[in-house]
Design a protein around this motif. Structure first.
Motif, PDB file in Angstrom:
ATOM      1  N   ALA A  54      -2.231  17.706  -0.989  1.00  0.00           N
ATOM      2  CA  ALA A  54      -2.354  17.550   0.513  1.00  0.00           C
ATOM      3  C   ALA A  54      -3.626  18.595   0.946  1.00  0.00           C
ATOM      4  N   PRO A  55      -4.260  18.399   1.863  1.00  0.00           N
ATOM      5  CA  PRO A  55      -5.285  19.240   2.421  1.00  0.00           C
ATOM      6  C   PRO A  55      -4.550  20.615   2.811  1.00  0.00           C
ATOM      7  N   VAL A  56      -5.217  21.595   2.761  1.00  0.00           N
ATOM      8  CA  VAL A  56      -4.477  22.762   2.909  1.00  0.00           C
ATOM      9  C   VAL A  56      -4.591  23.257   4.482  1.00  0.00           C
ATOM     10  N   GLU A  57      -5.419  22.588   5.376  1.00  0.00           N
ATOM     11  CA  GLU A  57      -5.959  22.840   6.684  1.00  0.00           C
ATOM     12  C   GLU A  57      -5.548  21.708   7.415  1.00  0.00           C
ATOM     13  N   GLY A  58      -5.499  21.680   8.920  1.00  0.00           N
ATOM     14  CA  GLY A  58      -5.006  20.743   9.796  1.00  0.00           C
ATOM     15  C   GLY A  58      -3.747  20.129   9.552  1.00  0.00           C
ATOM     16  N   SER A  59      -3.223  19.277  10.746  1.00  0.00           N
ATOM     17  CA  SER A  59      -2.091  18.353  10.538  1.00  0.00           C
ATOM     18  C   SER A  59      -1.628  17.763   9.377  1.00  0.00           C
ATOM     19  N   LEU A  60      -0.260  17.851   8.876  1.00  0.00           N
ATOM     20  CA  LEU A  60       0.202  17.138   7.673  1.00  0.00           C
ATOM     21  C   LEU A  60       1.067  16.210   8.216  1.00  0.00           C
ATOM     22  N   VAL A  61       0.744  14.844   7.732  1.00  0.00           N
ATOM     23  CA  VAL A  61       1.605  13.634   8.239  1.00  0.00           C
ATOM     24  C   VAL A  61       2.469  13.421   6.807  1.00  0.00           C
ATOM     25  N   VAL A  62       3.913  13.423   7.131  1.00  0.00           N
ATOM     26  CA  VAL A  62       4.691  12.932   6.217  1.00  0.00           C
ATOM     27  C   VAL A  62       5.222  11.520   6.510  1.00  0.00           C
ATOM     28  N   SER A  63       5.062  10.423   5.821  1.00  0.00           N
ATOM     29  CA  SER A  63       5.665   9.048   6.050  1.00  0.00           C
ATOM     30  C   SER A  63       6.835   8.892   4.999  1.00  0.00           C
TER      31      SER A  63
END
Length: 205
Positions: A54-63
């Motif tokens: 996953a990207p190392v910056e910004g919001s992390l969305v988990v579905s």
């Protein structure tokens, strides 16, 4: 006279409202981590790999979409996201799809209520932990007593973990801990809109 077009009109209005809600949260359209199926070791391995990618910056969305599984695996994944938030300050968002049952609700409890979302038609199911064990009483009396006490301690400890999870699940919502305790033994199913109205999730998209 019955309005034959009313059901269609309601559906169109509901679809428009859902589209409007979805537009408020563009990040939810493309989750960074997508989990589905039984909550088990394989899901954890998949979770870890997706987290690494996953990207190392910004919001992390988990579905998540699951009928349940191992609550300890759910707690482990949730704890890793908690550490990520605390060490990096990143925002983590939960998106439940279709079914968030049992261990899925345990995983959801690791997210603050204002970071939880459900898709339309999704249901949450909360229940008590289940144990299945046969106790064989055989041997010296003192050893038998120690064995029975060990089993009792295991149950008591599991109850404490369950209660901690219930408190985390409803923290910041309009649901009391006592309400969860009362309804969990009979499997409490909560529809998406009800979960939103109860403050268990922020919104439904």
């Amino acid at each position: 006279m019955t309005d034959l077009h009313q059901p269609h009109s309601q559906t169109v209005a509901e679809d428009a409202e859902a589209a409007s809600r979805a537009a408020r949260y563009p990040l939810l359209a493309t989750p960074h981590i997508v989990l589905h199926g039984s909550v088990d070791h394989d899901m954890y391995v998949n979770f870890r790999q997706q987290l690494i990618n996953a990207p190392v910056e910004g919001s992390l969305v988990v579905s998540v979409s699951t009928l349940g599984g191992d609550p300890e695996v759910a707690r482990l994944m949730g704890d890793e996201l908690r550490l990520l938030r605390e060490y990096t300050g990143r925002e983590t968002l939960f998106l439940g799809k279709v079914a968030v049952y049992s261990a899925g609700a345990t995983f959801m409890s690791s997210f603050p209520v204002d970071k939880r979302f459900l898709t339309r038609g999704t249901r949450i199911m909360i229940h008590e932990r289940i144990i299945s064990k046969t106790v064989n009483i055989q041997g010296p009396l003192k050893t038998v007593i120690a064995g029975l006490q060990a089993n009792l301690h295991e149950i008591e400890h599991s109850i404490r973990i369950e209660e901690e999870g219930f408190r985390d699940l409803v923290a910041g919502s309009n649901i009391s801990f006592e309400e969860v305790q009362k309804r969990a033994p009979s499997n409490w199913y909560i529809e998406a809109e009800e979960a939103r109205d109860l403050g268990l999730v922020l919104d439904v998209i």
